[in-house]
Design a protein around this motif. Structure first.
Motif, PDB file in Angstrom:
ATOM      1  N   ASP A  91      39.428  41.027  49.054  1.00 37.94           N
ATOM      2  CA  ASP A  91      39.745  41.170  47.633  1.00 37.94           C
ATOM      3  C   ASP A  91      39.340  39.903  46.852  1.00 37.94           C
ATOM      4  O   ASP A  91      39.320  38.798  47.409  1.00 37.94           O
ATOM      5  CB  ASP A  91      41.263  41.422  47.521  1.00 37.94           C
ATOM      6  CG  ASP A  91      41.651  42.084  46.224  1.00 37.94           C
ATOM      7  OD1 ASP A  91      40.758  42.563  45.506  1.00 37.94           O
ATOM      8  OD2 ASP A  91      42.867  42.144  45.940  1.00 37.94           O
ATOM      9  N   HIS A  92      39.041  40.070  45.592  1.00 35.12           N
ATOM     10  CA  HIS A  92      38.736  38.959  44.657  1.00 35.12           C
ATOM     11  C   HIS A  92      37.984  37.804  45.312  1.00 35.12           C
ATOM     12  O   HIS A  92      38.524  36.707  45.520  1.00 35.12           O
ATOM     13  CB  HIS A  92      40.021  38.474  43.977  1.00 35.12           C
ATOM     14  CG  HIS A  92      40.600  39.522  43.068  1.00 35.12           C
ATOM     15  ND1 HIS A  92      39.944  39.972  41.944  1.00 35.12           N
ATOM     16  CD2 HIS A  92      41.740  40.244  43.160  1.00 35.12           C
ATOM     17  CE1 HIS A  92      40.669  40.923  41.362  1.00 35.12           C
ATOM     18  NE2 HIS A  92      41.754  41.112  42.089  1.00 35.12           N
ATOM     19  N   SER A 153      48.716  37.745  41.099  1.00 34.27           N
ATOM     20  CA  SER A 153      49.746  38.763  41.294  1.00 34.27           C
ATOM     21  C   SER A 153      51.095  38.068  41.297  1.00 34.27           C
ATOM     22  O   SER A 153      51.695  37.828  42.347  1.00 34.27           O
ATOM     23  CB  SER A 153      49.492  39.508  42.615  1.00 34.27           C
ATOM     24  OG  SER A 153      48.371  40.336  42.483  1.00 34.27           O
ATOM     25  N   HIS A 190      46.753  42.058  35.942  1.00 32.23           N
ATOM     26  CA  HIS A 190      47.282  41.515  37.198  1.00 32.23           C
ATOM     27  C   HIS A 190      48.690  40.956  36.982  1.00 32.23           C
ATOM     28  O   HIS A 190      48.931  40.259  36.001  1.00 32.23           O
ATOM     29  CB  HIS A 190      46.393  40.376  37.711  1.00 32.23           C
ATOM     30  CG  HIS A 190      45.188  40.842  38.450  1.00 32.23           C
ATOM     31  ND1 HIS A 190      43.909  40.489  38.105  1.00 32.23           N
ATOM     32  CD2 HIS A 190      45.060  41.653  39.523  1.00 32.23           C
ATOM     33  CE1 HIS A 190      43.044  41.044  38.944  1.00 32.23           C
ATOM     34  NE2 HIS A 190      43.720  41.773  39.813  1.00 32.23           N
ATOM     35  N   GLY A 191      49.590  41.253  37.903  1.00 29.55           N
ATOM     36  CA  GLY A 191      50.944  40.705  37.842  1.00 29.55           C
ATOM     37  C   GLY A 191      51.896  41.575  37.042  1.00 29.55           C
ATOM     38  O   GLY A 191      51.520  42.641  36.538  1.00 29.55           O
ATOM     39  N   LYS A 203      53.420  49.418  32.596  1.00 27.05           N
ATOM     40  CA  LYS A 203      52.038  49.300  32.105  1.00 27.05           C
ATOM     41  C   LYS A 203      51.536  50.699  31.758  1.00 27.05           C
ATOM     42  O   LYS A 203      51.856  51.661  32.474  1.00 27.05           O
ATOM     43  CB  LYS A 203      51.128  48.713  33.192  1.00 27.05           C
ATOM     44  CG  LYS A 203      51.432  47.271  33.548  1.00 27.05           C
ATOM     45  CD  LYS A 203      50.526  46.798  34.680  1.00 27.05           C
ATOM     46  CE  LYS A 203      51.023  45.485  35.251  1.00 27.05           C
ATOM     47  NZ  LYS A 203      50.337  45.084  36.481  1.00 27.05           N
ATOM     48  N   HIS A 224      42.612  47.695  39.370  1.00 24.90           N
ATOM     49  CA  HIS A 224      43.351  46.499  39.796  1.00 24.90           C
ATOM     50  C   HIS A 224      44.629  46.391  38.965  1.00 24.90           C
ATOM     51  O   HIS A 224      44.790  47.071  37.960  1.00 24.90           O
ATOM     52  CB  HIS A 224      42.484  45.248  39.588  1.00 24.90           C
ATOM     53  CG  HIS A 224      41.472  45.054  40.675  1.00 24.90           C
ATOM     54  ND1 HIS A 224      41.619  44.131  41.679  1.00 24.90           N
ATOM     55  CD2 HIS A 224      40.309  45.691  40.918  1.00 24.90           C
ATOM     56  CE1 HIS A 224      40.581  44.197  42.500  1.00 24.90           C
ATOM     57  NE2 HIS A 224      39.767  45.143  42.058  1.00 24.90           N
ATOM     58  N   GLY A 225      45.514  45.500  39.407  1.00 26.24           N
ATOM     59  CA  GLY A 225      46.717  45.238  38.617  1.00 26.24           C
ATOM     60  C   GLY A 225      47.635  46.439  38.518  1.00 26.24           C
ATOM     61  O   GLY A 225      48.206  46.717  37.468  1.00 26.24           O
ATOM     62  N   SER A 227      50.613  47.091  39.884  1.00 26.16           N
ATOM     63  CA  SER A 227      52.080  46.926  39.908  1.00 26.16           C
ATOM     64  C   SER A 227      52.692  47.148  38.530  1.00 26.16           C
ATOM     65  O   SER A 227      52.191  46.633  37.532  1.00 26.16           O
ATOM     66  CB  SER A 227      52.439  45.507  40.376  1.00 26.16           C
ATOM     67  OG  SER A 227      52.131  45.359  41.733  1.00 26.16           O
ATOM     68  N   HIS A 246      44.993  49.130  43.371  1.00 24.59           N
ATOM     69  CA  HIS A 246      45.486  47.877  43.977  1.00 24.59           C
ATOM     70  C   HIS A 246      46.922  47.596  43.571  1.00 24.59           C
ATOM     71  O   HIS A 246      47.248  47.569  42.391  1.00 24.59           O
ATOM     72  CB  HIS A 246      44.636  46.695  43.497  1.00 24.59           C
ATOM     73  CG  HIS A 246      43.311  46.594  44.152  1.00 24.59           C
ATOM     74  ND1 HIS A 246      42.812  45.406  44.629  1.00 24.59           N
ATOM     75  CD2 HIS A 246      42.366  47.520  44.413  1.00 24.59           C
ATOM     76  CE1 HIS A 246      41.608  45.609  45.150  1.00 24.59           C
ATOM     77  NE2 HIS A 246      41.319  46.895  45.027  1.00 24.59           N
ATOM     78  N   ASN A 248      49.945  44.704  44.454  1.00 24.25           N
ATOM     79  CA  ASN A 248      50.302  43.470  45.146  1.00 24.25           C
ATOM     80  C   ASN A 248      51.666  42.931  44.704  1.00 24.25           C
ATOM     81  O   ASN A 248      52.573  42.775  45.517  1.00 24.25           O
ATOM     82  CB  ASN A 248      49.209  42.410  44.929  1.00 24.25           C
ATOM     83  CG  ASN A 248      49.364  41.220  45.875  1.00 24.25           C
ATOM     84  OD1 ASN A 248      50.303  41.149  46.639  1.00 24.25           O
ATOM     85  ND2 ASN A 248      48.439  40.286  45.829  1.00 24.25           N
ATOM     86  N   THR A 249      51.839  42.685  43.401  1.00 26.00           N
ATOM     87  CA  THR A 249      53.086  42.023  42.956  1.00 26.00           C
ATOM     88  C   THR A 249      54.329  42.801  43.378  1.00 26.00           C
ATOM     89  O   THR A 249      55.334  42.201  43.778  1.00 26.00           O
ATOM     90  CB  THR A 249      53.077  41.823  41.418  1.00 26.00           C
ATOM     91  OG1 THR A 249      51.818  41.286  41.032  1.00 26.00           O
ATOM     92  CG2 THR A 249      54.170  40.869  40.984  1.00 26.00           C
TER      93      THR A 249
HETATM   94  O1  G3H Z   1      43.786  42.747  43.642  1.00 27.23           O
HETATM   95  C1  G3H Z   1      45.021  42.880  43.596  1.00 27.23           C
HETATM   96  C2  G3H Z   1      45.613  43.612  42.535  1.00 27.23           C
HETATM   97  O2  G3H Z   1      44.794  43.945  41.526  1.00 27.23           O
HETATM   98  C3  G3H Z   1      47.075  43.691  42.405  1.00 27.23           C
HETATM   99  O3  G3H Z   1      47.584  43.605  41.095  1.00 27.23           O
HETATM  100  O4  G3H Z   1      49.680  42.395  41.524  1.00 27.23           O
HETATM  101  O5  G3H Z   1      49.387  43.709  39.451  1.00 27.23           O
HETATM  102  O6  G3H Z   1      49.620  44.859  41.628  1.00 27.23           O
HETATM  103  P1  G3H Z   1      49.155  43.641  40.919  1.00 27.23           P
END
Ligand code: G3H
Ligand code: ZN
Length: 308
Positions: A91-92, A153, A190-191, A203, A224-225, A227, A246, A248-249
């Motif tokens: 990732d990234h 995240s 993200h986050g 969101k 992405h992002g 969460s 995706h 993560n957070t």
């Molecule tokens: O690449 C990881 C993500 O895009 C996670 O985003 O932390 O908002 O879920 P998030």
């Protein structure tokens, strides 16, 4: 170089095969980030519980902590032992060298991320990385990113990003770089804001823009992002053309909250696996709940609500 996904002892389904099948079914592939073995165990346990495919992700920072080759070896052995369709994404990835490292380690996919650069430089650097990783493994999935959705995240005080991608730039970027999937900015970030962690805000995505970008780009799309995104918007985003989501957070919040609780339970407890077992379980519940949602199965909001 053979990627992890093609070394499984069951199906020879590649990541591309799985994405194609899920798209036909109207489902999305969940991508969950891991930075340690607790998170990895939780994601794999959720895949086993739901019997759904998963894409495990590790960013540059997460890979540095885990070890790029060590993570690849663990995922490969899990896949061989469990028969589960588990795939691995770098990732990234912000440099050619790190993209090459991941491809050589056997990752199934690389998220090439030069989105912080001006558009022309993003195109040039992404194209170079796509060519390099496909030379190592022609079957690898190369993702490119456009637009700004903020970084990290983490729990945030203010909204980041907001500069949404257009169908025109999506088309131009895909044509010029040869990426297999595209990650645009479509209202995602993200986050999570504190209000999102508390479950008081969600969101919302620009669903029409996703549909327009899908049409213009003609490739798999990644969100992405994820969460803190509204459940209905997730479902509608998949219908509009999103293939990979995706998260993560939400996992990190569940990890932290359950670890705090576990440590507070008994200050004399020093056995790591006794302290960490409930943490694996809490994160697993979040992953399972998101996976079921992405596959159109009914979910109780309880698991994800526990991060609130
Ligand atoms: O690449 C990881 C993500 O895009 C996670 O985003 O932390 O908002 O879920 P998030
Ligand atoms: Zn991301």
């Amino acid at each position: 170089m053979t990627s992890i996904g093609t070394l499984g002892n069951t199906g020879n389904d590649t990541l591309r095969d799985v994405l194609t099948r899920l798209e036909k079914e109207g489902s999305g592939l969940g991508h969950f980030n891991v930075s340690d073995q607790v998170l990895l165990k939780a994601v794999i346990a959720a895949a086993a519980e739901t019997k759904l495919p998963v894409l495990i992700g590790a960013s540059e920072g997460e890979r540095e902590f885990f070890g790029t080759r060590q993570l690849a070896a663990l995922v490969k052995s899990q896949r061989e032992e469990s028969d589960l369709p588990i795939f691995l994404n770098a990732d990234h990835t912000h440099s050619l060298a790190k993209a090459v490292d991941a491809a050589k380690a056997g990752f199934d996919a690389v998220t090439i991320d030069f989105s912080a650069l001006p558009f022309d430089q993003n195109v040039a650097r992404t194209k170079e990385a796509v060519q390099a990783i496909k030379t190592i493994n022609p079957g690898i999935l190369a993702e490119g990113e456009i637009g700004d959705i903020g970084s990290g995240s983490e729990i945030k005080d203010t909204v980041q990003g907001g500069n949404l991608s257009t169908p025109e730039e999506a088309h131009q970027f895909v044509e010029a770089t040869g990426v297999d999937n595209l990650a645009p900015a479509v209202g995602n970030m993200h986050g999570m804001l504190k209000s999102m962690v508390q479950g008081k805000a969600k969101k919302h995505l620009d669903l029409e823009r996703i549909a327009q970008i899908k049409k213009a780009a003609g490739v798999f799309l990644t969100l992405h992002g994820g969460s803190g995104t509204d459940d209905e918007h997730f479902r509608k985003a998949i219908v509009a053309g999103i293939n990979i989501i995706h998260i993560n957070t939400e996992l990190r919040v569940a990890w932290r909250e359950s670890l705090d609780k576990s440590l507070a339970r008994d200050s004399n407890e020093v056995v790591p696996y006794k302290i960490l077992r409930p943490v694996v379980d809490s994160v697993k519940q979040v992953v399972s709940s998101r996976l079921r949602l992405f596959h159109g199965q009914s979910v109780s909001s309880e698991a994800v609500g526990s991060v609130a």
